[in-house]
Design a protein around this motif. Sequence first.
Motif, PDB file in Angstrom:
ATOM      1  N   ASN A 190       2.611  -1.062   4.469  1.00  0.00           N
ATOM      2  CA  ASN A 190       2.198   0.315   4.191  1.00  0.00           C
ATOM      3  C   ASN A 190       3.440   1.179   4.101  1.00  0.00           C
ATOM      4  OD1 ASN A 190       0.141  -0.918   6.292  1.00  0.00           O
ATOM      5  ND2 ASN A 190      -1.008   0.493   5.006  1.00  0.00           N
TER       6      ASN A 190
ATOM      7  N   ASP B  42       0.875  -1.178   0.000  1.00  0.00           N
ATOM      8  CA  ASP B  42       0.000   0.000   0.000  1.00  0.00           C
ATOM      9  C   ASP B  42       0.908   1.223   0.000  1.00  0.00           C
ATOM     10  OD1 ASP B  42      -1.183   2.275   1.277  1.00  0.00           O
ATOM     11  OD2 ASP B  42      -2.581   1.050   2.432  1.00  0.00           O
TER      12      ASP B  42
ATOM     13  N   TYR C 165      -9.409   7.937  10.562  1.00  0.00           N
ATOM     14  CA  TYR C 165      -8.389   7.274   9.741  1.00  0.00           C
ATOM     15  C   TYR C 165      -8.159   5.840  10.251  1.00  0.00           C
ATOM     16  CZ  TYR C 165      -3.836   7.281   7.210  1.00  0.00           C
ATOM     17  OH  TYR C 165      -2.779   7.026   6.374  1.00  0.00           O
TER      18      TYR C 165
ATOM     19  N   HIS D 183       4.093  12.085  -0.979  1.00  0.00           N
ATOM     20  CA  HIS D 183       3.510  11.072  -1.857  1.00  0.00           C
ATOM     21  C   HIS D 183       4.491  10.649  -2.937  1.00  0.00           C
ATOM     22  CE1 HIS D 183      -0.177  13.141  -0.244  1.00  0.00           C
ATOM     23  NE2 HIS D 183      -0.315  11.896   0.163  1.00  0.00           N
TER      24      HIS D 183
ATOM     25  N   THR E 298       4.407   5.043   4.217  1.00  0.00           N
ATOM     26  CA  THR E 298       3.916   6.422   4.458  1.00  0.00           C
ATOM     27  C   THR E 298       5.020   7.240   5.119  1.00  0.00           C
ATOM     28  OG1 THR E 298       3.207   6.243   6.764  1.00  0.00           O
ATOM     29  CG2 THR E 298       1.662   5.428   5.106  1.00  0.00           C
TER      30      THR E 298
ATOM     31  N   HIS F 110      -4.023   3.420  -1.980  1.00  0.00           N
ATOM     32  CA  HIS F 110      -5.073   3.696  -0.988  1.00  0.00           C
ATOM     33  C   HIS F 110      -5.340   5.202  -0.967  1.00  0.00           C
ATOM     34  CE1 HIS F 110      -7.323   2.543   2.615  1.00  0.00           C
ATOM     35  NE2 HIS F 110      -6.886   3.654   3.169  1.00  0.00           N
TER      36      HIS F 110
ATOM     37  N   GLY G 271      -6.799   8.885  -0.432  1.00  0.00           N
ATOM     38  CA  GLY G 271      -7.513   9.648   0.595  1.00  0.00           C
ATOM     39  C   GLY G 271      -8.678  10.337  -0.104  1.00  0.00           C
TER      40      GLY G 271
HETATM   41  N1  ARG Z   1      -3.540   9.239   2.238  1.00  0.00           N
HETATM   42  C1  ARG Z   1      -2.568   9.021   3.247  1.00  0.00           C
HETATM   43  C2  ARG Z   1      -1.657  10.248   3.334  1.00  0.00           C
HETATM   44  O1  ARG Z   1      -1.662  11.089   2.488  1.00  0.00           O
HETATM   45  C3  ARG Z   1      -1.749   7.800   2.977  1.00  0.00           C
HETATM   46  C4  ARG Z   1      -2.496   6.510   3.025  1.00  0.00           C
HETATM   47  C5  ARG Z   1      -1.644   5.381   3.466  1.00  0.00           C
HETATM   48  N2  ARG Z   1      -2.352   4.121   3.544  1.00  0.00           N
HETATM   49  C6  ARG Z   1      -3.121   3.765   4.559  1.00  0.00           C
HETATM   50  N3  ARG Z   1      -3.725   2.601   4.487  1.00  0.00           N
HETATM   51  N4  ARG Z   1      -3.281   4.510   5.622  1.00  0.00           N
HETATM   52  O2  ARG Z   1      -0.919  10.371   4.296  1.00  0.00           O
END
Ligand code: ARG
Length: 576
Positions: free
Chosen positions: A339, A124, A316, A138, A341, A164, A166
Amino acid sequence: MIKEQIKNLIEKSVRSLYSDIQDKEIYFTVEHPADLSHGDYSSNVSLILSKKLGLSPKEVAEKIILEINKSLPENILKVNIAGPGFINFYFKNDFFLENIKKIITNGEKFGSSELGKNKKVLVDYSGPNIAKPFTVGHLRSTIIGDVLANILVFLGYKVIRDNHLGDWGTQFGKQMVAIEKWGSLEALEKSENKVKYLVDLYVKFHEESEKDISLEDLARNRFADLERGEKKAREMYDTTIKYSLEYFDSVYKRLKVNPFDTTLGESFYREYMKGILDELEKRGVARESEGALAVFFNDEKFPPFLIRKANGSTLYATSDLASDKYRLNTYGDDLIIINETGTEQILHFKQLFETEKMLGWIKDGQRVHISHGMYRFKEGKMSTRKGNVIWLEEIIDEAVNKAREINSDVAEEVAISAIKFNDLKRESKQDINFDWKGILDLRGDSGPYLQYYYARANSVLEKAKNENIKAEIKIGKKDAEQNEEGDEKGNEISHLEKIIYYFPEVVERAGKEYSPHYIATYLIEIAGAFNSFYAKEQIVNRDDENSAYRVAITKAFSIVMKNGLNLLGIPVLEKM
Ligand code: ARG
């Protein structure tokens, strides 16, 4: 792999010498010494055992070596003691030649394995947020996640690349208020840079709401409308999603990353959240506190993990629990989930994994969080709300402009390579101080440097082809002249040959530790070794009978470099 063979050999010798050591596993290392003139592999086994046995490391080493020598494998020249009791292994020359041959035979498969056979892993990564810019965070996640997936595929895992998104949350309420107050869907349709149009409105919302806090209430109401499925709200939402996805796709194309297997955002998992809340409560994993629902950890190992707010809204955390449940149901209980991030989410994922363990969903090792540090520009940290955003395109465009000075035909490829490598060459957790000079340096630890040496090897191979010199490896020849003291008659093994065969080990380590930088730094090492080899020897020379072997080495180098660059998602250029 030879490393395993040596490990087993040591283990076997220790067991037969000291049958009273009952330990299931004896922990010792087998590594390449920093200076390869001290051996091709070195083990600390005697230092580890000396404590257990109450003997000096040297004594233990001597015994082990005697034992090892009783059944020394064909390709090992000698084993000796170094320093305080390290056991060092030296290969025969033929070993290196055989490996050159193996690399050429295996070609693009060299370095791959079946380590992950029958194992599934979901990665992910990227996970940009709709209606917000694609941040450098990102960017890092996209680069690192893509490479991790590449490595795991190469190691035989079945890999699912999961984006994934947002795509749900109160920011959409704000977005809607902003569109309705200061813009319109028509203007959005007409604008040239749609995501920029949306982000500008989002920034405007934050500026205005500082002066007029009633806007926040309005945004909450609009988001509630969306949750209820009100038509106008839904239309705005869908339009925003559509343009954001188009934009993300253009970014992925430009970054030359692999397509995702699945793109499911937070909105998709909403319908599973109720079930999660129920399961958490029923199993007693979460409990109510002041109207909210939270997971409390034993010994307050982590702060409480908030799953539902007092006003009933989910978070979240809830969405992540729902995603993982869905993934385990869809791909199997033994799915490994990674994951990628930013480091600011480290605590979140610790809490998440612990909760999943408490629920009995996962076993040790099944959940992995890889985190990346920040980019540091002189301007400091960026924030979408304030609008001091650095757009990803600006970074890429700037890199392309600078790459033109190196080669205008392949500026885009060189720029992407520079940006990616700058990210991949260090442990992902580290922050990056953005330094334009370094990332494009053709002589330093840069992506363009690797591309350049690949292209150079390629041109040598072209030349060999034109001169009709084919790669040839004569095994058995070099060893005839090898003696314990080393080689004198110009028969020495180059540094390149001494390191090129361990690419598979490096890939395996990068996969096992989820750390692409091992591959990145290794490629720098072999590029350097090729550079010295190239500087020292005239590779293509019709009057020299050894030329065919040097061509073979060059060929092996080009294969390993290409396989490595492919794993790192760096474009391979035949010419540069
Ligand atoms: N959209 C989130 C961000 O910008 C990252 C998502 C990561 N994946 C997850 N399953 N939380 O920080």
